[in-house]
Design a protein around this motif. Sequence first.
Motif, PDB file in Angstrom:
ATOM      1  N   VAL A 164       0.835  -1.202   0.000  1.00 50.18           N
ATOM      2  CA  VAL A 164       0.000   0.000   0.000  1.00 50.18           C
ATOM      3  C   VAL A 164       0.870   1.253   0.000  1.00 50.18           C
ATOM      4  O   VAL A 164       1.838   1.358   0.762  1.00 50.18           O
ATOM      5  N   ILE A 165       0.515   2.165  -0.895  1.00 51.90           N
ATOM      6  CA  ILE A 165       1.130   3.504  -0.868  1.00 51.90           C
ATOM      7  C   ILE A 165       0.041   4.441  -0.359  1.00 51.90           C
ATOM      8  O   ILE A 165      -1.068   4.449  -0.898  1.00 51.90           O
ATOM      9  N   CYS A 166       0.349   5.197   0.682  1.00 51.17           N
ATOM     10  CA  CYS A 166      -0.630   6.131   1.216  1.00 51.17           C
ATOM     11  C   CYS A 166      -0.093   7.546   1.049  1.00 51.17           C
ATOM     12  O   CYS A 166       1.088   7.805   1.305  1.00 51.17           O
ATOM     13  N   GLU A 167      -0.974   8.432   0.622  1.00 52.60           N
ATOM     14  CA  GLU A 167      -0.547   9.822   0.525  1.00 52.60           C
ATOM     15  C   GLU A 167      -0.369  10.418   1.919  1.00 52.60           C
ATOM     16  O   GLU A 167      -0.862   9.890   2.902  1.00 52.60           O
ATOM     17  N   LYS A 168       0.359  11.496   1.968  1.00 50.15           N
ATOM     18  CA  LYS A 168       0.519  12.210   3.234  1.00 50.15           C
ATOM     19  C   LYS A 168      -0.629  13.209   3.410  1.00 50.15           C
ATOM     20  O   LYS A 168      -1.205  13.592   2.397  1.00 50.15           O
ATOM     21  N   PRO A 169      -1.000  13.600   4.618  1.00 48.41           N
ATOM     22  CA  PRO A 169      -0.522  13.049   5.871  1.00 48.41           C
ATOM     23  C   PRO A 169      -1.026  11.615   6.020  1.00 48.41           C
ATOM     24  O   PRO A 169      -2.117  11.302   5.553  1.00 48.41           O
ATOM     25  N   ILE A 170      -0.230  10.789   6.654  1.00 48.98           N
ATOM     26  CA  ILE A 170      -0.560   9.364   6.719  1.00 48.98           C
ATOM     27  C   ILE A 170      -1.981   9.136   7.231  1.00 48.98           C
ATOM     28  O   ILE A 170      -2.688   8.263   6.743  1.00 48.98           O
ATOM     29  N   ALA A 171      -2.394   9.952   8.205  1.00 47.19           N
ATOM     30  CA  ALA A 171      -3.727   9.774   8.794  1.00 47.19           C
ATOM     31  C   ALA A 171      -4.106  11.077   9.478  1.00 47.19           C
ATOM     32  O   ALA A 171      -3.386  12.075   9.365  1.00 47.19           O
ATOM     33  N   ILE A 172      -5.229  11.065  10.198  1.00 49.67           N
ATOM     34  CA  ILE A 172      -5.660  12.318  10.839  1.00 49.67           C
ATOM     35  C   ILE A 172      -5.655  12.234  12.364  1.00 49.67           C
ATOM     36  O   ILE A 172      -6.183  13.099  13.039  1.00 49.67           O
ATOM     37  N   SER A 173      -5.061  11.164  12.906  1.00 51.10           N
ATOM     38  CA  SER A 173      -4.793  11.147  14.346  1.00 51.10           C
ATOM     39  C   SER A 173      -3.525  10.321  14.553  1.00 51.10           C
ATOM     40  O   SER A 173      -3.162   9.497  13.699  1.00 51.10           O
ATOM     41  N   ILE A 174      -2.903  10.552  15.679  1.00 50.87           N
ATOM     42  CA  ILE A 174      -1.658   9.817  15.959  1.00 50.87           C
ATOM     43  C   ILE A 174      -1.981   8.339  16.149  1.00 50.87           C
ATOM     44  O   ILE A 174      -1.262   7.466  15.647  1.00 50.87           O
ATOM     45  N   SER A 175      -3.098   8.041  16.843  1.00 52.29           N
ATOM     46  CA  SER A 175      -3.387   6.611  17.069  1.00 52.29           C
ATOM     47  C   SER A 175      -3.701   5.892  15.762  1.00 52.29           C
ATOM     48  O   SER A 175      -3.274   4.751  15.580  1.00 52.29           O
ATOM     49  N   GLN A 176      -4.418   6.541  14.853  1.00 54.23           N
ATOM     50  CA  GLN A 176      -4.670   5.914  13.537  1.00 54.23           C
ATOM     51  C   GLN A 176      -3.339   5.611  12.844  1.00 54.23           C
ATOM     52  O   GLN A 176      -3.121   4.517  12.315  1.00 54.23           O
ATOM     53  N   ALA A 177      -2.469   6.622  12.845  1.00 50.65           N
ATOM     54  CA  ALA A 177      -1.203   6.489  12.112  1.00 50.65           C
ATOM     55  C   ALA A 177      -0.358   5.351  12.685  1.00 50.65           C
ATOM     56  O   ALA A 177       0.196   4.526  11.945  1.00 50.65           O
ATOM     57  N   LYS A 178      -0.306   5.291  14.023  1.00 47.57           N
ATOM     58  CA  LYS A 178       0.488   4.219  14.668  1.00 47.57           C
ATOM     59  C   LYS A 178      -0.128   2.858  14.371  1.00 47.57           C
ATOM     60  O   LYS A 178       0.568   1.878  14.150  1.00 47.57           O
ATOM     61  N   ASP A 179      -1.465   2.810  14.393  1.00 48.02           N
ATOM     62  CA  ASP A 179      -2.158   1.552  14.127  1.00 48.02           C
ATOM     63  C   ASP A 179      -1.837   1.055  12.708  1.00 48.02           C
ATOM     64  O   ASP A 179      -1.652  -0.153  12.492  1.00 48.02           O
ATOM     65  N   MET A 180      -1.771   1.988  11.766  1.00 45.33           N
ATOM     66  CA  MET A 180      -1.448   1.591  10.382  1.00 45.33           C
ATOM     67  C   MET A 180      -0.060   0.951  10.320  1.00 45.33           C
ATOM     68  O   MET A 180       0.140  -0.094   9.703  1.00 45.33           O
ATOM     69  N   VAL A 181       0.890   1.579  10.993  1.00 43.73           N
ATOM     70  CA  VAL A 181       2.263   1.051  10.953  1.00 43.73           C
ATOM     71  C   VAL A 181       2.316  -0.312  11.660  1.00 43.73           C
ATOM     72  O   VAL A 181       2.895  -1.279  11.140  1.00 43.73           O
ATOM     73  N   ASN A 182       1.666  -0.395  12.831  1.00 43.35           N
ATOM     74  CA  ASN A 182       1.705  -1.657  13.589  1.00 43.35           C
ATOM     75  C   ASN A 182       1.019  -2.788  12.838  1.00 43.35           C
ATOM     76  O   ASN A 182       1.547  -3.890  12.722  1.00 43.35           O
ATOM     77  N   LYS A 183      -0.182  -2.485  12.294  1.00 39.18           N
ATOM     78  CA  LYS A 183      -0.932  -3.545  11.601  1.00 39.18           C
ATOM     79  C   LYS A 183      -0.193  -3.994  10.341  1.00 39.18           C
ATOM     80  O   LYS A 183      -0.146  -5.181  10.029  1.00 39.18           O
ATOM     81  N   SER A 184       0.385  -3.049   9.618  1.00 38.24           N
ATOM     82  CA  SER A 184       1.072  -3.431   8.373  1.00 38.24           C
ATOM     83  C   SER A 184       2.262  -4.339   8.707  1.00 38.24           C
ATOM     84  O   SER A 184       2.505  -5.328   8.028  1.00 38.24           O
ATOM     85  N   LYS A 185       2.945  -4.006   9.787  1.00 41.19           N
ATOM     86  CA  LYS A 185       4.086  -4.839  10.223  1.00 41.19           C
ATOM     87  C   LYS A 185       3.612  -6.232  10.595  1.00 41.19           C
ATOM     88  O   LYS A 185       4.165  -7.248  10.150  1.00 41.19           O
ATOM     89  N   ALA A 186       2.558  -6.276  11.412  1.00 33.86           N
ATOM     90  CA  ALA A 186       2.051  -7.563  11.910  1.00 33.86           C
ATOM     91  C   ALA A 186       1.566  -8.460  10.779  1.00 33.86           C
ATOM     92  O   ALA A 186       1.701  -9.674  10.841  1.00 33.86           O
ATOM     93  N   GLU A 187       0.993  -7.837   9.744  1.00 34.18           N
ATOM     94  CA  GLU A 187       0.399  -8.635   8.649  1.00 34.18           C
ATOM     95  C   GLU A 187       1.359  -8.811   7.475  1.00 34.18           C
ATOM     96  O   GLU A 187       0.972  -9.330   6.432  1.00 34.18           O
ATOM     97  N   GLY A 188       2.581  -8.306   7.605  1.00 34.22           N
ATOM     98  CA  GLY A 188       3.558  -8.438   6.518  1.00 34.22           C
ATOM     99  C   GLY A 188       3.172  -7.627   5.285  1.00 34.22           C
ATOM    100  O   GLY A 188       3.471  -8.000   4.155  1.00 34.22           O
TER     101      GLY A 188
END
Length: 340
Positions: free
Chosen positions: A92-116
């Motif tokens: 997935v390529i996401c445009e910036k800003p990555i998200a509109i809250s810090i928790s959303q943004a962190k969740d995206m990074v964590n979930k993408s890592k966890a799911e490869g």
Amino acid sequence: MKTIGIIGLGPMGQRYVNAVQSMEEIRIAVADVRSDAVKKIEDFHLKQEVSIYSNHLDMLQNERVDILIIATNGPSHYPLFLDAMKYGVKKVICEKPIAISISQAKDMVNKSKAEGMLLAVNHGRRWSKDYVALRDKLRNEVIGPVESVMFSMGGGQLGCNGTHFIDLVSFLLDQKVVQVCGFLNDENIPNPRGAQFKDPGGYAIFHLSSGTRMFFEMTDDLGIPPLLIINGKYGRIIINELKRSYTIEAREKQDQELSVTRYGTPLKLMEECNLELDIITLSRDLVMSLLRDEIPANPLHAVEALEVVIGIHFSHETGNKMIELPLTDKEYSNKMFSFT
Ligand SMILES: NC(=O)c1ccc[n+]([C@@H]2O[C@H](COP(=O)([O-])OP(=O)(O)OC[C@H]3O[C@@H](n4cnc5c(N)ncnc54)[C@H](O)[C@@H]3O)[C@@H](O)[C@H]2O)c1
């Protein structure tokens, strides 16, 4: 044959179409909720096979998307990312800003890592060859140790545009913003992408992780292009993106040991360098990286850039207090904005 899916066919989505249109062994699928926007694909007269959707879920159901590009506005980035995950998209390529809250943004990074999943955010300056070369010059202390940075630009929109330049400085100096004291302009200033978005400009002082200070303004009362000045102990770098160039001025070798109190010592123009910055080329490079199963930058940098902007908001709302980053305030980390 790989399928590239693009959600959002505004100016940025169209840049992606432009970026991938000459690639071979590629099919393109596009989705936009606006029928006038999605029709723009016809203007490209593509040789590649194209599928057009008015709903991204239909696209994800009907296509085996290899790379999904989220080129919509900030508020839809996170829900679209979750849908991509649900349908098993692996890049997935996401445009910036990555998200509109810090928790959303962190969740995206964590979930993408966890799911490869490979997740990349298009802060393209990080893989611009000219900025990479400049970062290397800074590492070689071409102007001595960097003590301060000054950035000025008009047009407001800290979330949309500020994230780019905050990330650029972090990249060039290998430093993070660790403290922020911010001031916002009028939050109700009309947003060029529509009344549903609020993304005011403002100004701030940042402290960076190795002690560099930064004076940053991106206000709504200026209509001027970006200017970035990096000050070192015996020289400065002046970056003018609109002129596609930067200059390096420094004391001559024999003057470098002189005391800083000899501030009248002249600076010599050491280098005048080109700065090629073409969003389409940088976006093409990004897609190419993902096709090779690589990401050119860690998406955590995009989270950090967003956090600095949200830090400016938090500081403004708490009497311009100096805010420590990363933010620890739970409520504010969950607070959602409507950056574009
Ligand atoms: N990386 C860069 O240099 C760069 C440059 C410009 C814009 N951007 C970013 O790209 C994004 C898009 O910018 P833009 O100028 O094209 O914006 P825009 O508002 O002009 O276009 C966005 C498009 O997305 C569509 N859209 C919104 N939600 C949707 C959904 N859920 N499903 C399908 N379509 C949807 C809209 O109908 C619209 O056509 C923004 O996040 C912006 O910050 C990045």
